[in-house]
Write an enzyme that holds these catalytic residues in place. Sequence first.
Site, PDB file in Angstrom:
ATOM      1  N   ARG A  32     151.971  16.509 -11.358  1.00  0.00           N
ATOM      2  CA  ARG A  32     151.905  15.296 -12.179  1.00  0.00           C
ATOM      3  C   ARG A  32     151.434  14.194 -11.222  1.00  0.00           C
ATOM      4  O   ARG A  32     151.945  14.068 -10.113  1.00  0.00           O
ATOM      5  CB  ARG A  32     153.273  15.003 -12.779  1.00  0.00           C
ATOM      6  CG  ARG A  32     153.761  16.167 -13.639  1.00  0.00           C
ATOM      7  CD  ARG A  32     154.711  15.768 -14.728  1.00  0.00           C
ATOM      8  NE  ARG A  32     155.444  16.944 -15.225  1.00  0.00           N
ATOM      9  CZ  ARG A  32     155.052  17.716 -16.235  1.00  0.00           C
ATOM     10  NH1 ARG A  32     154.000  17.482 -16.872  1.00  0.00           N
ATOM     11  NH2 ARG A  32     155.766  18.750 -16.608  1.00  0.00           N
ATOM     12  N   THR A  39     150.164  24.850 -22.555  1.00  0.00           N
ATOM     13  CA  THR A  39     151.514  24.349 -22.293  1.00  0.00           C
ATOM     14  C   THR A  39     152.497  25.241 -23.053  1.00  0.00           C
ATOM     15  O   THR A  39     152.188  25.676 -24.169  1.00  0.00           O
ATOM     16  CB  THR A  39     151.703  22.880 -22.741  1.00  0.00           C
ATOM     17  OG1 THR A  39     153.102  22.625 -22.924  1.00  0.00           O
ATOM     18  CG2 THR A  39     151.003  22.553 -24.046  1.00  0.00           C
ATOM     19  N   ASP A  57     152.839  21.631 -28.095  1.00  0.00           N
ATOM     20  CA  ASP A  57     152.897  20.330 -28.770  1.00  0.00           C
ATOM     21  C   ASP A  57     151.558  19.596 -28.764  1.00  0.00           C
ATOM     22  O   ASP A  57     151.521  18.377 -28.636  1.00  0.00           O
ATOM     23  CB  ASP A  57     153.989  19.462 -28.118  1.00  0.00           C
ATOM     24  CG  ASP A  57     153.749  19.268 -26.621  1.00  0.00           C
ATOM     25  OD1 ASP A  57     152.892  19.974 -26.059  1.00  0.00           O
ATOM     26  OD2 ASP A  57     154.417  18.412 -26.027  1.00  0.00           O
ATOM     27  N   ARG A  89     173.140  37.528 -26.245  1.00  0.00           N
ATOM     28  CA  ARG A  89     173.838  37.914 -27.483  1.00  0.00           C
ATOM     29  C   ARG A  89     174.801  39.077 -27.239  1.00  0.00           C
ATOM     30  O   ARG A  89     175.864  39.147 -27.866  1.00  0.00           O
ATOM     31  CB  ARG A  89     172.854  38.249 -28.614  1.00  0.00           C
ATOM     32  CG  ARG A  89     173.562  38.274 -29.961  1.00  0.00           C
ATOM     33  CD  ARG A  89     172.660  38.662 -31.100  1.00  0.00           C
ATOM     34  NE  ARG A  89     171.982  37.561 -31.770  1.00  0.00           N
ATOM     35  CZ  ARG A  89     172.564  36.741 -32.654  1.00  0.00           C
ATOM     36  NH1 ARG A  89     173.835  36.862 -32.942  1.00  0.00           N
ATOM     37  NH2 ARG A  89     171.866  35.795 -33.239  1.00  0.00           N
ATOM     38  N   ARG A 137     182.044  35.056 -28.902  1.00  0.00           N
ATOM     39  CA  ARG A 137     181.833  33.665 -28.502  1.00  0.00           C
ATOM     40  C   ARG A 137     180.601  33.096 -29.189  1.00  0.00           C
ATOM     41  O   ARG A 137     179.724  33.825 -29.618  1.00  0.00           O
ATOM     42  CB  ARG A 137     181.514  33.604 -26.994  1.00  0.00           C
ATOM     43  CG  ARG A 137     182.692  33.607 -26.109  1.00  0.00           C
ATOM     44  CD  ARG A 137     182.187  33.546 -24.659  1.00  0.00           C
ATOM     45  NE  ARG A 137     183.255  33.882 -23.760  1.00  0.00           N
ATOM     46  CZ  ARG A 137     183.082  34.349 -22.533  1.00  0.00           C
ATOM     47  NH1 ARG A 137     181.861  34.571 -22.072  1.00  0.00           N
ATOM     48  NH2 ARG A 137     184.104  34.610 -21.770  1.00  0.00           N
ATOM     49  N   ARG A 177     160.237  19.845 -24.045  1.00  0.00           N
ATOM     50  CA  ARG A 177     160.189  18.386 -23.863  1.00  0.00           C
ATOM     51  C   ARG A 177     160.711  17.698 -25.120  1.00  0.00           C
ATOM     52  O   ARG A 177     161.801  18.000 -25.537  1.00  0.00           O
ATOM     53  CB  ARG A 177     158.792  17.942 -23.455  1.00  0.00           C
ATOM     54  CG  ARG A 177     158.436  18.488 -22.075  1.00  0.00           C
ATOM     55  CD  ARG A 177     157.053  18.136 -21.632  1.00  0.00           C
ATOM     56  NE  ARG A 177     157.054  16.905 -20.879  1.00  0.00           N
ATOM     57  CZ  ARG A 177     155.951  16.393 -20.331  1.00  0.00           C
ATOM     58  NH1 ARG A 177     154.792  16.990 -20.495  1.00  0.00           N
ATOM     59  NH2 ARG A 177     156.001  15.296 -19.643  1.00  0.00           N
TER      60      ARG A 177
HETATM   61  P1  ADP Z   1     150.920  17.691 -19.742  1.00  0.00           P
HETATM   62  O1  ADP Z   1     149.442  17.653 -19.552  1.00  0.00           O
HETATM   63  O2  ADP Z   1     151.480  19.071 -19.577  1.00  0.00           O
HETATM   64  O3  ADP Z   1     151.336  17.007 -21.015  1.00  0.00           O
HETATM   65  P2  ADP Z   1     151.832  15.356 -18.243  1.00  0.00           P
HETATM   66  O4  ADP Z   1     152.231  14.586 -19.457  1.00  0.00           O
HETATM   67  O5  ADP Z   1     152.735  15.296 -17.071  1.00  0.00           O
HETATM   68  O6  ADP Z   1     151.572  16.902 -18.515  1.00  0.00           O
HETATM   69  O7  ADP Z   1     150.398  14.801 -17.781  1.00  0.00           O
HETATM   70  C1  ADP Z   1     149.729  15.331 -16.675  1.00  0.00           C
HETATM   71  C2  ADP Z   1     148.990  14.240 -15.907  1.00  0.00           C
HETATM   72  O8  ADP Z   1     148.013  13.614 -16.756  1.00  0.00           O
HETATM   73  C3  ADP Z   1     149.858  13.093 -15.430  1.00  0.00           C
HETATM   74  O9  ADP Z   1     150.489  13.350 -14.217  1.00  0.00           O
HETATM   75  C4  ADP Z   1     148.824  11.979 -15.251  1.00  0.00           C
HETATM   76  O10 ADP Z   1     148.088  12.146 -14.064  1.00  0.00           O
HETATM   77  C5  ADP Z   1     147.884  12.230 -16.420  1.00  0.00           C
HETATM   78  N1  ADP Z   1     148.270  11.390 -17.577  1.00  0.00           N
HETATM   79  C6  ADP Z   1     149.331  11.540 -18.397  1.00  0.00           C
HETATM   80  N2  ADP Z   1     149.397  10.558 -19.312  1.00  0.00           N
HETATM   81  C7  ADP Z   1     148.338   9.758 -19.078  1.00  0.00           C
HETATM   82  C8  ADP Z   1     147.834   8.563 -19.677  1.00  0.00           C
HETATM   83  N3  ADP Z   1     148.431   7.996 -20.733  1.00  0.00           N
HETATM   84  N4  ADP Z   1     146.717   8.009 -19.148  1.00  0.00           N
HETATM   85  C9  ADP Z   1     146.100   8.583 -18.093  1.00  0.00           C
HETATM   86  N5  ADP Z   1     146.516   9.693 -17.482  1.00  0.00           N
HETATM   87  C10 ADP Z   1     147.614  10.285 -17.947  1.00  0.00           C
END
Ligand code: ADP
Length: 320
Positions: free
Chosen positions: A72, A126, A130, A155, A163, A172
């Site tokens: 990230r 992912t 979502d 199970r 239980r 998420r």
């Molecule tokens: P995913 O792609 O699995 O949803 P993340 O939400 O962590 O994972 O997003 C991955 C990367 O994409 C982030 O670390 C960031 O670099 C970039 N990113 C996420 N949201 C934004 C945004 N609103 N604008 C620009 N870059 C973004």
Amino acid sequence: MKTIGVVTSGGDAPGMNAAIRAITRIAHSKGLEVLGFERGWDGLLTNTYKRLTPRNVGGIIQLGGTMLHTLRCPEFEKPEGVEQAAETLELNDVEGLIVIGGDGSFRGALDLSRKSETLMVGIPATIDNDVYGTDETVGFDTAVNTAVSSIDKIRDTAVSHERIFIVEVMGRKRGFLALEVGISVGAEVILVPENECKLEEIIAIVKENTRKGKRAGIIVAAEGVGDTGAIGQEIEKQTGSEVRRSILGYAQRGGSPTARSRMLAGLFAEKAVDLLCQDQGNRVVGLLHGAIISTDLEETCKKQKPLDMRLMKLAEMLAI
Ligand code: ADP
């Protein structure tokens, strides 16, 4: 088009490697060079990439995670970061970029598309499933199967000890994983963020099940519903049933992709490379009603995929 780039970004998902392999081989068969940017968007900030060839993507189809690594990258969300990434693409004459990731990664691609001439195409990958514009993401089927085999084992203990187990799965803020896993394990209750389920309702179900002679039970909860430990304690207090909580955690993210996740990776890769060869950018590929399609990148970023509430009803009918 001569050179395309590939990047994996955000949370890793099983099948990302299968997608990298497929993109590389399909692109090479069309005479394109492929640069694999490493460590998510960071690779575009630091100009770090591997030249991908049909040979060096061999032996990865069955591997979870991503050979290009992912992270990230908050720096990328700043205007300077996006400009730096655009410069890297220009420096390397990258005319098309395939972004393998989730909705966050696509928001990043949208920002970048506003500063760069490079055509952007997204491949949804992912375990959370979502992403708007696709019924399924690469990695989702694998995560469902991983969670199902873990909960089947849980199970055994639930039944032997009579239980209730509240099992927390990933997802998420969304309940796609919990819903499909819940139905597949025959959960007595499924808790998802999209459907506010009151504690009294869960307690009533547990009490009714005990009355019917069903003393063991599985509650599948999406991580987005909140503190599953507190929910479990409250159920124990109010019903007298023994309740344990199990968080499946990161084991759901990794592992060898299922055949379905690998197939989807191959089909998405084919569509993504085709779009670039037709000079079409700002698209995200997807699977809708059995067909491989593509959706506008901005639409994908702005719209929320709805959870199929009919499946919640089905789950209830199956849990009596
Ligand atoms: P995913 O792609 O699995 O949803 P993340 O939400 O962590 O994972 O997003 C991955 C990367 O994409 C982030 O670390 C960031 O670099 C970039 N990113 C996420 N949201 C934004 C945004 N609103 N604008 C620009 N870059 C973004």
